[in-house]
Design a protein around this motif. Structure first.
Motif, PDB file in Angstrom:
ATOM      1  N   ASP A  80     -26.328  98.413  28.742  1.00 10.27           N
ATOM      2  CA  ASP A  80     -26.129  97.145  29.476  1.00 10.27           C
ATOM      3  C   ASP A  80     -26.288  97.266  30.981  1.00 10.27           C
ATOM      4  N   ALA A  81     -25.637  98.305  31.541  1.00 12.32           N
ATOM      5  CA  ALA A  81     -25.584  98.375  32.998  1.00 12.32           C
ATOM      6  C   ALA A  81     -26.715  99.198  33.604  1.00 12.32           C
ATOM      7  N   GLU A  82     -27.621  99.657  32.755  1.00 13.06           N
ATOM      8  CA  GLU A  82     -28.740 100.465  33.268  1.00 13.06           C
ATOM      9  C   GLU A  82     -29.957  99.582  33.536  1.00 13.06           C
ATOM     10  N   PRO A  83     -30.826 100.029  34.454  1.00 17.16           N
ATOM     11  CA  PRO A  83     -32.018  99.233  34.760  1.00 17.16           C
ATOM     12  C   PRO A  83     -32.827  98.940  33.501  1.00 17.16           C
ATOM     13  N   VAL A  84     -33.306  97.729  33.412  1.00 18.88           N
ATOM     14  CA  VAL A  84     -34.035  97.343  32.206  1.00 18.88           C
ATOM     15  C   VAL A  84     -35.310  98.175  32.059  1.00 18.88           C
ATOM     16  N   LEU A  85     -35.980  98.427  33.175  1.00 19.51           N
ATOM     17  CA  LEU A  85     -37.105  99.366  33.205  1.00 19.51           C
ATOM     18  C   LEU A  85     -36.820 100.317  34.356  1.00 19.51           C
ATOM     19  N   PRO A  86     -37.334 101.511  34.304  1.00 23.30           N
ATOM     20  CA  PRO A  86     -37.037 102.451  35.389  1.00 23.30           C
ATOM     21  C   PRO A  86     -37.343 101.828  36.751  1.00 23.30           C
ATOM     22  N   GLY A  87     -36.366 101.909  37.654  1.00 27.25           N
ATOM     23  CA  GLY A  87     -36.577 101.414  39.021  1.00 27.25           C
ATOM     24  C   GLY A  87     -36.273  99.947  39.227  1.00 27.25           C
ATOM     25  N   SER A  88     -35.979  99.233  38.139  1.00 27.66           N
ATOM     26  CA  SER A  88     -35.706  97.795  38.310  1.00 27.66           C
ATOM     27  C   SER A  88     -34.270  97.567  38.783  1.00 27.66           C
ATOM     28  N   ALA A  89     -34.080  96.572  39.628  1.00 27.96           N
ATOM     29  CA  ALA A  89     -32.722  96.217  40.080  1.00 27.96           C
ATOM     30  C   ALA A  89     -31.997  95.412  39.006  1.00 27.96           C
ATOM     31  N   LEU A  90     -32.744  94.976  38.019  1.00 27.31           N
ATOM     32  CA  LEU A  90     -32.148  94.167  36.956  1.00 27.31           C
ATOM     33  C   LEU A  90     -31.673  95.081  35.837  1.00 27.31           C
ATOM     34  N   ASP A  91     -30.420  94.893  35.427  1.00 32.51           N
ATOM     35  CA  ASP A  91     -29.935  95.737  34.346  1.00 32.51           C
ATOM     36  C   ASP A  91     -30.253  95.110  32.982  1.00 32.51           C
TER      37      ASP A  91
ATOM     38  N   ASP B 194     -36.196  82.200  57.690  1.00 28.93           N
ATOM     39  CA  ASP B 194     -36.435  83.590  57.294  1.00 28.93           C
ATOM     40  C   ASP B 194     -37.108  83.657  55.929  1.00 28.93           C
ATOM     41  N   TYR B 195     -38.297  84.229  55.925  1.00 24.19           N
ATOM     42  CA  TYR B 195     -39.177  84.187  54.754  1.00 24.19           C
ATOM     43  C   TYR B 195     -38.988  85.404  53.839  1.00 24.19           C
ATOM     44  N   PHE B 196     -38.910  85.137  52.554  1.00 25.14           N
ATOM     45  CA  PHE B 196     -38.860  86.198  51.540  1.00 25.14           C
ATOM     46  C   PHE B 196     -39.812  85.828  50.417  1.00 25.14           C
ATOM     47  N   PHE B 197     -40.463  86.817  49.855  1.00 28.44           N
ATOM     48  CA  PHE B 197     -41.330  86.561  48.701  1.00 28.44           C
ATOM     49  C   PHE B 197     -40.701  87.175  47.456  1.00 28.44           C
ATOM     50  N   ALA B 198     -40.841  86.494  46.340  1.00 30.54           N
ATOM     51  CA  ALA B 198     -40.403  87.106  45.076  1.00 30.54           C
ATOM     52  C   ALA B 198     -41.369  86.738  43.968  1.00 30.54           C
ATOM     53  N   ASP B 199     -41.606  87.680  43.090  1.00 33.53           N
ATOM     54  CA  ASP B 199     -42.475  87.439  41.943  1.00 33.53           C
ATOM     55  C   ASP B 199     -41.652  86.800  40.834  1.00 33.53           C
ATOM     56  N   GLY B 200     -41.790  85.515  40.706  1.00 35.21           N
ATOM     57  CA  GLY B 200     -41.041  84.784  39.682  1.00 35.21           C
ATOM     58  C   GLY B 200     -41.656  84.913  38.309  1.00 35.21           C
ATOM     59  N   LEU B 201     -42.756  85.668  38.224  1.00 32.52           N
ATOM     60  CA  LEU B 201     -43.394  85.843  36.917  1.00 32.52           C
ATOM     61  C   LEU B 201     -42.913  87.117  36.238  1.00 32.52           C
ATOM     62  N   ASP B 202     -42.142  87.899  36.966  1.00 33.25           N
ATOM     63  CA  ASP B 202     -41.770  89.207  36.444  1.00 33.25           C
ATOM     64  C   ASP B 202     -40.303  89.498  36.775  1.00 33.25           C
ATOM     65  N   LEU B 203     -39.472  89.419  35.775  1.00 33.29           N
ATOM     66  CA  LEU B 203     -38.036  89.600  36.007  1.00 33.29           C
ATOM     67  C   LEU B 203     -37.731  90.995  36.547  1.00 33.29           C
ATOM     68  N   ALA B 204     -38.459  92.002  36.047  1.00 32.84           N
ATOM     69  CA  ALA B 204     -38.124  93.388  36.407  1.00 32.84           C
ATOM     70  C   ALA B 204     -38.355  93.651  37.897  1.00 32.84           C
ATOM     71  N   THR B 205     -39.406  93.072  38.455  1.00 31.73           N
ATOM     72  CA  THR B 205     -39.637  93.302  39.895  1.00 31.73           C
ATOM     73  C   THR B 205     -39.071  92.172  40.742  1.00 31.73           C
ATOM     74  N   GLY B 206     -39.113  90.952  40.212  1.00 33.81           N
ATOM     75  CA  GLY B 206     -38.693  89.791  41.016  1.00 33.81           C
ATOM     76  C   GLY B 206     -37.216  89.794  41.353  1.00 33.81           C
ATOM     77  N   TYR B 207     -36.431  90.414  40.478  1.00 33.72           N
ATOM     78  CA  TYR B 207     -34.979  90.313  40.625  1.00 33.72           C
ATOM     79  C   TYR B 207     -34.493  90.835  41.980  1.00 33.72           C
ATOM     80  N   ALA B 208     -34.942  92.017  42.351  1.00 31.22           N
ATOM     81  CA  ALA B 208     -34.503  92.601  43.626  1.00 31.22           C
ATOM     82  C   ALA B 208     -34.969  91.736  44.801  1.00 31.22           C
ATOM     83  N   GLN B 209     -36.151  91.147  44.652  1.00 28.60           N
ATOM     84  CA  GLN B 209     -36.695  90.324  45.728  1.00 28.60           C
ATOM     85  C   GLN B 209     -35.876  89.043  45.911  1.00 28.60           C
ATOM     86  N   VAL B 210     -35.505  88.442  44.795  1.00 28.53           N
ATOM     87  CA  VAL B 210     -34.669  87.232  44.889  1.00 28.53           C
ATOM     88  C   VAL B 210     -33.301  87.613  45.466  1.00 28.53           C
ATOM     89  N   GLN B 211     -32.811  88.746  44.995  1.00 25.22           N
ATOM     90  CA  GLN B 211     -31.496  89.214  45.446  1.00 25.22           C
ATOM     91  C   GLN B 211     -31.449  89.377  46.977  1.00 25.22           C
TER      92      GLN B 211
END
Ligand code: TPP
Ligand code: MG
Length: 761
Positions: A43-54, A270-287
């Motif tokens: 549960d608490a581990e990254p969903v894919l290696p390196g992802s901020a999303l568990d 203040d501008y931030f970009f996030a990939d809303g098509l990919d939960l594994a990478t987008g999560y840290a960006q939204v965060q």
């Protein structure tokens, strides 16, 4: 984003893209051949290696995405069966669930119509009374079905909204929710400075989502500009603007790269970009964006990459206007395919698990829709209208007359002798100013703002002294943008304050009318009265100005206000009435959450005399606290006169009184003058009662022939059965008002009233 091995869609050239998108998912899973992690994450581990999303976060987000998708698919199927009445979907935008996961359910949210993922995810934040997560599916199904049981709007519209989840429902005008989102953000931090207790935690942020095409709208620009203007002065504006960029608005493509180009280098946004098509990478960006907004309290622009599959709405058959190659390529970016790949690659789901979950979610949505279809609809007009304009007369009266703040009042005016009721009779501008001092003393949560209202005291000095008395925290100048002023008012109201925005001239209300028409006045209706944005909007109005001519400072078009459902419109022609009316409007706002427009006739601001210079006939004693005016209550001059009854308001009142003297002398008629005072809603019963005893009727309307108040008055008279009474109307011409003396050719004058009476004789 990792590339999705995908060539399935190319096989489908069908017309119904929803069916194809649906099949794509299943086939994608069946044919997936990627590598699976040797050990699935806990549960608490990254969903894919390196992802901020568990892993747990992924599972929940993925479920939210699936719920959103199947609500869309269900809507497309059931629309044709007349069980669902709305098909603008969220497909391709489901990544916005990440924004919901990374914010709190107490962060007020003003959402784009593609927010199915966001809503499903936000539902997790607040368990139901049984401690279990609530079910977003049933709530949505009820809304799609326009059922009376829809918890968001009571069956009035398909909106994303929820009282417990702090999602304030939006209607469909593009970008019109951005100013109030900013207003809410500003209000969150402003509350502390006036000692106001917020209904949400003090470190909340306001969230506002919209599309890429919408970001170009003037109303969006209003919000971005004002957000920057605020931050530039180091004032907090914790708003998270989420631009869900799918690259298109209905059929018009946003130039590639435009959103980033336009926003990534704006000072104080203040501008931030996030990939809303990919939960594994987008999560840290939204965060990063969310944390930045909450921590710095600065306006934050989150550019969320999305796509749009299944067209703009169910009625948009893209295949008719886009090439199949393009459609297929868009469909291959479907974020649910990417989520499916993550689900499989992580080892969290087997193919069967995934397909079972997909089908179970479909079943859930259809069952909910069937249940929703059985639930009651709105079937009576009264039910439809119930939340539009709530009115509790006894409570409003008690609140308007409440005078338990004598000490505060005394302090504001500076002693017994200086109380306005202990002053000689004064004119309108002075007494409006006094009344504003009074209501601001009475309501510590009230704020007065607009252009030039502070130190200068307004263009006509009506607000003079208020800034000194209540300081900059409660009386302040805004930037020059009426849309923003009214957005700010809604924001403060959302946070439980009582705003008194000023619009410098009626013509400039028209500049920003959508904020009242489409937004503020519709909130109670579309939220089934669960959300309220009470306010008293003051507008310097109408014609006959001597020193400052021309149309825009003499605008007499009242129709734009009278046309707004639910809005209360009042116009006081004298100072004592203004004080009584303001007390009532504040009470209407406080008790029933009403949006009120208080029209101040500029030409009467300084008028002191009625018949002759120096007679002081238009100055009145200030009403003691405890005196108020009932909504709809008019003022009748010479109740017993019945030869001629003149219905009028505003500048027409002293004009009619003067004309009455001439008419009485010339025609020997006794003339009654009726000041309507309340222009919306018109008090039909009162008008009928006055018409009943009239031998002749004259309607004096300083508005325009085709767009005034007089049409409403005459309709009330005719509908009450008094249409046979000799009747005439003196009204402004259907034109803009010219400069100088020519204005009087356009506006009704005393001589016109006398002439119309003669014609009746
Ligand atoms: C003020 C206004 N003008 C026009 C429309 C009609 N309309 C509805 S959605 C839309 C396109 C919006 O595109 P975008 O902002 O990119 O959002 P998307 O639908 O792509 O998510 C338009 C023109 C509207 N709703 N409001
Ligand atoms: Mg778009």
């Amino acid at each position: 984003m990792t590339a999705i091995p995908f060539a399935i869609a190319a096989r489908h050239k069908g017309f119904n893209r929803a069916e194809i998108v649906d099949q794509n998912f299943t086939e994608f899973v069946q044919l997936w051949q990627g590598e699976v992690l040797p050990v699935a994450p806990h549960d608490a581990e990254p969903v894919l290696p390196g992802s901020a999303l568990d892993a747990r976060g992924f599972r929940e987000l993925f479920e939210s995405q699936l719920i959103s998708r199947h609500l869309d698919l269900m809507a497309r199927v059931l629309r044709v069966q007349n069980k669902v009445f709305y098909t603008i979907g969220s497909s391709g935008h489901e990544g916005n669930a990440m924004v919901a996961r990374l914010t709190r359910h107490t962060d007020p949210a003003f959402l784009h119509y593609r927010s199915g993922g966001f809503m499903a995810e936000r539902f997790r934040k607040l368990p139901g009374t049984d401690g279990k997560p609530r079910d977003p599916v049933m709530d949505s199904a009820l809304s799609f079905a326009a059922s009376k049981d829809d918890p968001a709007s009571g069956g009035r519209h398909k909106v994303w909204g929820s009282k417990p989840l702090w999602v304030l429902p939006q209607t469909s005008t593009i970008a019109s929710h951005l100013p109030k989102a900013l207003g809410t953000a500003v209000a969150i931090d402003h509350a502390r400075r006036i000692g106001h207790t917020l209904p949400i935690p003090h470190d909340s942020i306001a969230i506002c989502s919209f599309g890429d095409a919408s970001s170009n709208h003037a109303t969006a620009q209003t919000a971005f500009n004002a957000a920057g203007w605020t931050a530039y002065q180091k004032l907090p504006a914790p708003v998270l603007f989420v631009c869900e960029d799918n690259g298109i608005g209905i059929s018009v493509k946003t130039p590639t790269g435009w959103v980033a180009r336009n926003y990534q280098a704006r000072a104080d946004l203040d501008y931030f970009f996030a990939d809303g098509l990919d939960l594994a990478t987008g999560y840290a960006q939204v965060q990063r964006a969310v944390e930045h907004c909450r921590r710095t309290r600065r306006p934050t622009f989150l550019h969320l990459k999305t796509t749009r599959v299944m067209g703009h709405a169910g009625t948009d058959f893209e295949i008719e206007w886009r090439s199949i190659e393009e459609l297929v390529s868009v469909e291959s970016t479907d974020p649910l395919l990417r989520s499916a790949a993550i689900a499989l690659e992580s080892g969290l789901y087997s193919k069967d698990d995934l397909l079972n979950l997909y089908e179970a979610t479909r079943k859930h949505c259809f069952e909910a829709a069937d249940e929703a279809d059985r639930r009651p609809k709105l079937e009576r007009l009264d039910d439809v209208m119930a939340p539009l304009a709530p009115y509790s007369p006894a409570k409003v009266k008690a609140e308007a007359e409440r005078a338990d703040y004598a000490d505060k009042r005394l302090a504001v005016f500076g002693g017994e002798a200086k109380l306005p009721e202990n002053q000689p009779p004064r004119h309108l501008a002075i007494q409006i100013g006094q009344a504003l001092h009074e209501v601001m003393a009475k309501y510590p949560e009230s704020l007065l703002f607009g252009e030039d209202v502070a130190q200068k005291g307004g263009v006509y000095t009506v607000t003079k002294g208020l800034h000194k008395a209540f300081k900059n925290t409660r009386v302040f100048n805004t930037l020059l943008d009426e849309t923003l002023i009214l957005g700010l008012a809604q924001g403060y109201a959302n946070m439980g304050m009582l705003p008194i925005p000023e619009i410098q001239y009626l013509a400039y209300f028209h500049n920003a009318a959508d904020q009242i028409r489409g937004e503020a006045s519709s909130l109670q209706f579309f939220s089934n009265d669960q959300f309220r944005n009470p306010m008293v909007m003051r507008i310097a109005s109408l014609g006959y100005q001597k020193g400052f001519g021309g149309h825009f400072h003499n605008d007499n078009s009242i129709t734009a206000l009278r046309d707004i459902p639910g809005l209360v419109v009042g116009c006081a022609s004298r100072g004592d009435d203004a004080a009584r009316m303001l007390r009532t409007m504040m009470a209407l706002a406080k008790v029933d959450g009403r949006v009120c427009a208080f029209l101040e006739p500029i030409a009467l601001y300084m008028t002191k005399d009625l018949y002759e210079a120096g007679d002081g006939g238009w100055q009145f004693a200030y009403p003691a606290p405890g005196e108020a005016m009932t909504l709809g209550e008019g003022r009748v001059y010479d109740e017993d006169a019945d030869d001629l009854v003149v219905f009028t308001f505003g500048n027409g009142v002293p004009m009619a009184l003067r004309a009455a003297r001439t008419i009485e002398a010339e025609l020997k008629w006794k003339v009654r003058v009726v000041d309507l005072r309340w222009l919306a809603p018109l008090n039909d019963a009162f008008i009928a009662a006055q018409a009943k005893s009239a031998k002749r009727i004259l309607v004096l309307d300083e508005g325009r022939k085709s767009a005034g108040v007089g049409e409403g008055v005459i309709t009330a008279i005719v509908e009450a059965g008094f249409g046979a009474t000799p009747l005439t109307r003196v009204v402004g011409a259907d034109t803009f008002t010219p400069l100088a003396g020519a204005a009087l050719l356009v506006l009704p004058g005393e001589a016109d009233v006398v002439a119309a009476a003669r014609a009746l004789a």
